[in-house]
Design a protein around this motif. Sequence first.
Motif, PDB file in Angstrom:
ATOM      1  N   PHE A 242       0.857  -1.170   0.000  1.00  8.92           N
ATOM      2  CA  PHE A 242       0.000   0.000   0.000  1.00  8.92           C
ATOM      3  C   PHE A 242       0.897   1.225   0.000  1.00  8.92           C
ATOM      4  O   PHE A 242       1.793   1.331   0.832  1.00  8.92           O
ATOM      5  CB  PHE A 242      -0.895  -0.020   1.243  1.00  8.92           C
ATOM      6  N   SER A 243       0.683   2.157  -0.918  1.00 11.77           N
ATOM      7  CA  SER A 243       1.563   3.312  -1.056  1.00 11.77           C
ATOM      8  C   SER A 243       1.226   4.441  -0.081  1.00 11.77           C
ATOM      9  O   SER A 243       2.057   4.828   0.735  1.00 11.77           O
ATOM     10  CB  SER A 243       1.498   3.841  -2.488  1.00 11.77           C
ATOM     11  N   HIS A 244       0.028   5.000  -0.165  1.00 11.36           N
ATOM     12  CA  HIS A 244      -0.322   6.165   0.641  1.00 11.36           C
ATOM     13  C   HIS A 244      -1.823   6.420   0.582  1.00 11.36           C
ATOM     14  O   HIS A 244      -2.523   5.845  -0.237  1.00 11.36           O
ATOM     15  CB  HIS A 244       0.431   7.409   0.159  1.00 11.36           C
ATOM     16  N   VAL A 245      -2.278   7.321   1.441  1.00 12.93           N
ATOM     17  CA  VAL A 245      -3.644   7.828   1.427  1.00 12.93           C
ATOM     18  C   VAL A 245      -3.550   9.296   1.054  1.00 12.93           C
ATOM     19  O   VAL A 245      -2.749  10.034   1.632  1.00 12.93           O
ATOM     20  CB  VAL A 245      -4.312   7.690   2.817  1.00 12.93           C
ATOM     21  N   CYS A 246      -4.340   9.730   0.060  1.00 14.08           N
ATOM     22  CA  CYS A 246      -4.346  11.125  -0.362  1.00 14.08           C
ATOM     23  C   CYS A 246      -5.706  11.729  -0.012  1.00 14.08           C
ATOM     24  O   CYS A 246      -6.738  11.166  -0.367  1.00 14.08           O
ATOM     25  CB  CYS A 246      -4.084  11.221  -1.864  1.00 14.08           C
ATOM     26  N   ILE A 247      -5.682  12.856   0.664  1.00 15.20           N
ATOM     27  CA  ILE A 247      -6.905  13.512   1.119  1.00 15.20           C
ATOM     28  C   ILE A 247      -6.994  14.891   0.483  1.00 15.20           C
ATOM     29  O   ILE A 247      -6.104  15.727   0.674  1.00 15.20           O
ATOM     30  CB  ILE A 247      -6.911  13.650   2.654  1.00 15.20           C
ATOM     31  N   ALA A 248      -8.055  15.134  -0.278  1.00 16.44           N
ATOM     32  CA  ALA A 248      -8.284  16.462  -0.848  1.00 16.44           C
ATOM     33  C   ALA A 248      -8.736  17.389   0.276  1.00 16.44           C
ATOM     34  O   ALA A 248      -9.629  17.037   1.055  1.00 16.44           O
ATOM     35  CB  ALA A 248      -9.341  16.398  -1.948  1.00 16.44           C
ATOM     36  N   VAL A 249      -8.100  18.551   0.362  1.00 16.28           N
ATOM     37  CA  VAL A 249      -8.419  19.511   1.418  1.00 16.28           C
ATOM     38  C   VAL A 249      -8.706  20.877   0.798  1.00 16.28           C
ATOM     39  O   VAL A 249      -8.206  21.200  -0.278  1.00 16.28           O
ATOM     40  CB  VAL A 249      -7.268  19.615   2.453  1.00 16.28           C
TER      41      VAL A 249
END
Length: 157
Positions: free
Chosen positions: A11-18
């Motif tokens: 699993f690479s990463h979690v990206c959260i739009a802010v």
Amino acid sequence: MTQHPIGIVGFSHVCIAVSDAEASLRFYRDVLGLDVFFDIELEGPPMEVVTGEAGARGRMIGGMLGGTVVELLEFTHRDFARRPENTLGYTNISLSVSDIDAAVAAITAAGLQPEQQPVDIGGVRMFFIRDPDGTPIEFVSYPNGERTSAQMWGYGN
């Protein structure tokens, strides 16, 4: 563990739009403990290709949070309306803690209000807070010292 033809290695990463990188940085870094290791401005042809939008630009801040890379992504060329609740797709980040009551105390001391007192569902204690954009953040404490749901369910044993 089953091998798949795509060849996923992890699993690479979690990206959260802010909507506001600075407000989100204060929350994720100062309250949750995000250990920031990059903060970059994004613009130009690569951003336009990825988004499909002319003039695309933004800011991405990334770091480690509980052993996972979390990236905060603000698209500065867009005007996002806040949504009170996600109903499809990404629903929340879940952070495992060793002491749920200490986590509630720390969150409260930081001036935030948990959405509920910890509840027990199937032996897992949990509660939620929200980030500056209203994205749910779940805190969980597993029974018997487990740190993940995979451990709790005996996966990989």
